[in-house]
Design a protein around this motif. Structure first.
Motif, mmCIF file in Angstrom:
data_model
loop_
_atom_site.group_PDB
_atom_site.id
_atom_site.type_symbol
_atom_site.label_atom_id
_atom_site.label_comp_id
_atom_site.label_asym_id
_atom_site.label_seq_id
_atom_site.Cartn_x
_atom_site.Cartn_y
_atom_site.Cartn_z
ATOM 1 N N LEU A 1 -9.575 -12.389 12.657
ATOM 2 C CA LEU A 1 -9.569 -10.925 12.606
ATOM 3 C C LEU A 1 -8.423 -10.383 11.763
ATOM 4 N N ALA A 2 -7.260 -11.034 11.767
ATOM 5 C CA ALA A 2 -6.155 -10.583 10.919
ATOM 6 C C ALA A 2 -6.546 -10.685 9.448
ATOM 7 N N ARG A 3 -7.202 -11.752 9.079
ATOM 8 C CA ARG A 3 -7.670 -11.888 7.698
ATOM 9 C C ARG A 3 -8.705 -10.809 7.382
ATOM 10 N N LEU A 4 -9.564 -10.536 8.316
ATOM 11 C CA LEU A 4 -10.610 -9.540 8.112
ATOM 12 C C LEU A 4 -10.019 -8.173 7.795
ATOM 13 N N VAL A 5 -9.092 -7.700 8.638
ATOM 14 C CA VAL A 5 -8.561 -6.352 8.452
ATOM 15 C C VAL A 5 -7.619 -6.281 7.252
ATOM 16 N N LYS A 6 -6.819 -7.321 7.016
ATOM 17 C CA LYS A 6 -5.888 -7.284 5.893
ATOM 18 C C LYS A 6 -6.642 -7.346 4.565
ATOM 19 N N HIS A 7 -7.649 -8.174 4.487
ATOM 20 C CA HIS A 7 -8.434 -8.282 3.259
ATOM 21 C C HIS A 7 -9.112 -6.957 2.942
ATOM 22 N N ALA A 8 -9.707 -6.334 3.952
ATOM 23 C CA ALA A 8 -10.391 -5.062 3.734
ATOM 24 C C ALA A 8 -9.419 -3.983 3.282
ATOM 25 N N SER A 9 -8.217 -3.984 3.847
ATOM 26 C CA SER A 9 -7.223 -2.980 3.483
ATOM 27 C C SER A 9 -6.731 -3.194 2.052
ATOM 28 N N LEU A 10 -6.455 -4.423 1.669
ATOM 29 C CA LEU A 10 -5.994 -4.706 0.317
ATOM 30 C C LEU A 10 -7.070 -4.365 -0.713
ATOM 31 N N ARG A 11 -8.303 -4.668 -0.402
ATOM 32 C CA ARG A 11 -9.396 -4.352 -1.327
ATOM 33 C C ARG A 11 -9.521 -2.838 -1.506
ATOM 34 N N ALA A 12 -9.383 -2.103 -0.405
ATOM 35 C CA ALA A 12 -9.447 -0.646 -0.481
ATOM 36 C C ALA A 12 -8.255 -0.083 -1.243
ATOM 37 N N ALA A 13 -7.069 -0.690 -1.059
ATOM 38 C CA ALA A 13 -5.873 -0.228 -1.768
ATOM 39 C C ALA A 13 -6.039 -0.407 -3.273
ATOM 40 N N ARG A 14 -6.605 -1.531 -3.664
ATOM 41 C CA ARG A 14 -6.830 -1.750 -5.096
ATOM 42 C C ARG A 14 -7.828 -0.741 -5.643
ATOM 43 N N SER A 15 -8.874 -0.470 -4.901
ATOM 44 C CA SER A 15 -9.861 0.518 -5.344
ATOM 45 C C SER A 15 -9.257 1.907 -5.456
ATOM 46 N N ALA A 16 -8.238 2.172 -4.639
ATOM 47 C CA ALA A 16 -7.573 3.480 -4.672
ATOM 48 C C ALA A 16 -6.556 3.589 -5.801
ATOM 49 N N GLY A 17 -6.356 2.510 -6.567
ATOM 50 C CA GLY A 17 -5.464 2.551 -7.711
ATOM 51 C C GLY A 17 -4.031 2.140 -7.431
ATOM 52 N N LEU A 18 -3.756 1.610 -6.250
ATOM 53 C CA LEU A 18 -2.403 1.151 -5.951
ATOM 54 C C LEU A 18 -2.150 -0.196 -6.626
ATOM 55 N N ARG A 19 -0.912 -0.426 -7.017
ATOM 56 C CA ARG A 19 -0.596 -1.618 -7.812
ATOM 57 C C ARG A 19 0.165 -2.669 -7.024
ATOM 58 N N TRP A 20 1.252 -2.270 -6.341
ATOM 59 C CA TRP A 20 2.149 -3.242 -5.727
ATOM 60 C C TRP A 20 1.984 -3.218 -4.214
ATOM 61 N N ALA A 21 1.590 -4.343 -3.657
ATOM 62 C CA ALA A 21 1.420 -4.471 -2.206
ATOM 63 C C ALA A 21 2.543 -5.337 -1.655
ATOM 64 N N TYR A 22 3.144 -4.883 -0.552
ATOM 65 C CA TYR A 22 4.237 -5.618 0.090
ATOM 66 C C TYR A 22 3.979 -5.744 1.580
ATOM 67 N N THR A 23 4.555 -6.766 2.168
ATOM 68 C CA THR A 23 4.518 -6.930 3.615
ATOM 69 C C THR A 23 5.749 -7.704 4.050
ATOM 70 N N LEU A 24 6.222 -7.437 5.258
ATOM 71 C CA LEU A 24 7.364 -8.158 5.829
ATOM 72 C C LEU A 24 6.839 -9.143 6.862
ATOM 73 N N ASN A 25 7.332 -10.356 6.790
ATOM 74 C CA ASN A 25 6.850 -11.419 7.665
ATOM 75 C C ASN A 25 8.030 -12.076 8.362
ATOM 76 N N ASP A 26 8.064 -12.041 9.693
ATOM 77 C CA ASP A 26 9.085 -12.786 10.417
ATOM 78 C C ASP A 26 8.982 -14.254 10.017
ATOM 79 N N ALA A 27 10.131 -14.835 9.684
ATOM 80 C CA ALA A 27 10.127 -16.205 9.176
ATOM 81 C C ALA A 27 9.585 -17.203 10.190
ATOM 82 N N GLY A 28 9.623 -16.848 11.477
ATOM 83 C CA GLY A 28 9.112 -17.750 12.501
ATOM 84 C C GLY A 28 7.664 -17.528 12.880
#
Length: 305
Positions: free
Chosen positions: A250-277
């Motif tokens: 499900l995490a892959r499902l929602v993140k993929h859909a959001s990134l695809r929509a962001a690209r369609s909206a014309g956004l260029r740089w995507a960032y995320t913060l990930n706890d190293a653990g």
């Protein structure tokens, strides 16, 4: 260089945004966001200090309460100093003023985000801050990235945008449920729906059309929140899955859909913060195509007992 430290005002917004964007490219920050932080999150008691030197803003300190935790007396102080102000007293003056403000708010333990590079880490350690958890900052160029094929939702799961929700309360409930065992120094274990709505749902950089929600039988089981600057930057504010629904993609499902929509909206740089653990989320982000671009440590210091 003798800095002058003072409380930031509306006229400082453009200069602060320019400093933050230059020093922290992954941040989604605009004058509108700064104005909202000062007025739209009353429980956080947000306050911003600036250091002036050489005729301009040489540094900024953002401070406030970590009001989402049930533990009282927690606060934050995050410094950004222009390179020309390093080793010239700008950071020291800002930090002293910021800690004084936090003590006045009743803060016992101050948390700070410190860039993972020698000079910044040494500065924090010299001033009594001890290292906590490490965050990896991941970036993705949406203009050139080849996203993997979209995963299919599991049976019984419906994928919608946050803008499609008639009521945000199910998302609030899912956020609290997912945060129970989220890796981090401070947990989100005590925040009312009203405070959550003010702090997250009503924030000006939340893009509800790019924030994705997976639901089953009317219950939000997974979600990802998208923040944007209205120009070219996208930040994944939080991705979470209820404990009983993990391991189903499900995490892959929602993140993929959001990134695809962001690209369609014309956004260029995507960032995320990930706890190293958090190995599970790091695997999801790597699958999406994110790559490390920077890192930071959460440091903490006891101000008073």
């Amino acid at each position: 260089m003798v800095p002058t430290v003072r409380a930031a005002g509306p006229s400082d917004a453009a200069g602060v945004v320019a400093l933050l964007r230059a020093a922290r490219p992954h941040l989604v920050v605009t004058p509108q966001v700064l104005a909202w932080q000062a007025t739209g999150k009353p429980a956080e008691r947000f306050g911003m200090l600036v250091a002036e030197a050489g005729g301009g803003i040489a540094g900024v300190a953002r401070t406030g309460l970590l009001h989402e935790s049930a533990e009282p007396g927690l606060g934050f102080v995050n410094l950004v100093v222009h390179r020309e102000g390093w080793r010239r007293g700008v950071g020291s003056a800002l930090l002293a003023a910021a800690e004084e403000r936090l003590v006045g708010l009743g803060v016992r333990l101050a948390y700070a985000r410190v860039v993972d590079e020698p000079a910044s880490l040494a500065f924090a350690e010299r001033r009594g801050y001890r290292g906590g958890r490490r965050n990896v900052i991941l970036g993705l160029d949406l203009a050139t990235a080849v996203l993997p094929p979209a995963p299919a939702p599991p049976a019984g799961v419906r994928l919608v945008t946050a803008a499609d929700l008639p009521d945000p309360r199910p998302l609030y409930e899912a956020d609290l449920a997912a945060a129970v065992d989220e890796p981090g120094d401070v947990g989100m274990d005590e925040i009312s729906f009203g405070d959550w709505r003010a702090a997250y749902w009503d924030r000006p950089d939340l893009d509800r059309a790019l924030s994705m929600v997976a639901s089953a039988d009317g219950v939000v089981v997974a979600f990802t929140v998208a923040l944007t600057d209205g120009r070219d930057r996208y930040l994944s504010g939080m991705t979470g899955t209820r404990a009983g629904w993990r391991g189903r993609g499900l995490a892959r499902l929602v993140k993929h859909a959001s990134l695809r929509a962001a690209r369609s909206a014309g956004l260029r740089w995507a960032y995320t913060l990930n706890d190293a653990g958090n190995d599970a989320m790091r695997a999801v982000n790597a699958w999406c195509g994110y790559r490390p671009v920077a890192a930071e440590w959460r440091h903490l210091r006891t101000l008073h007992e």
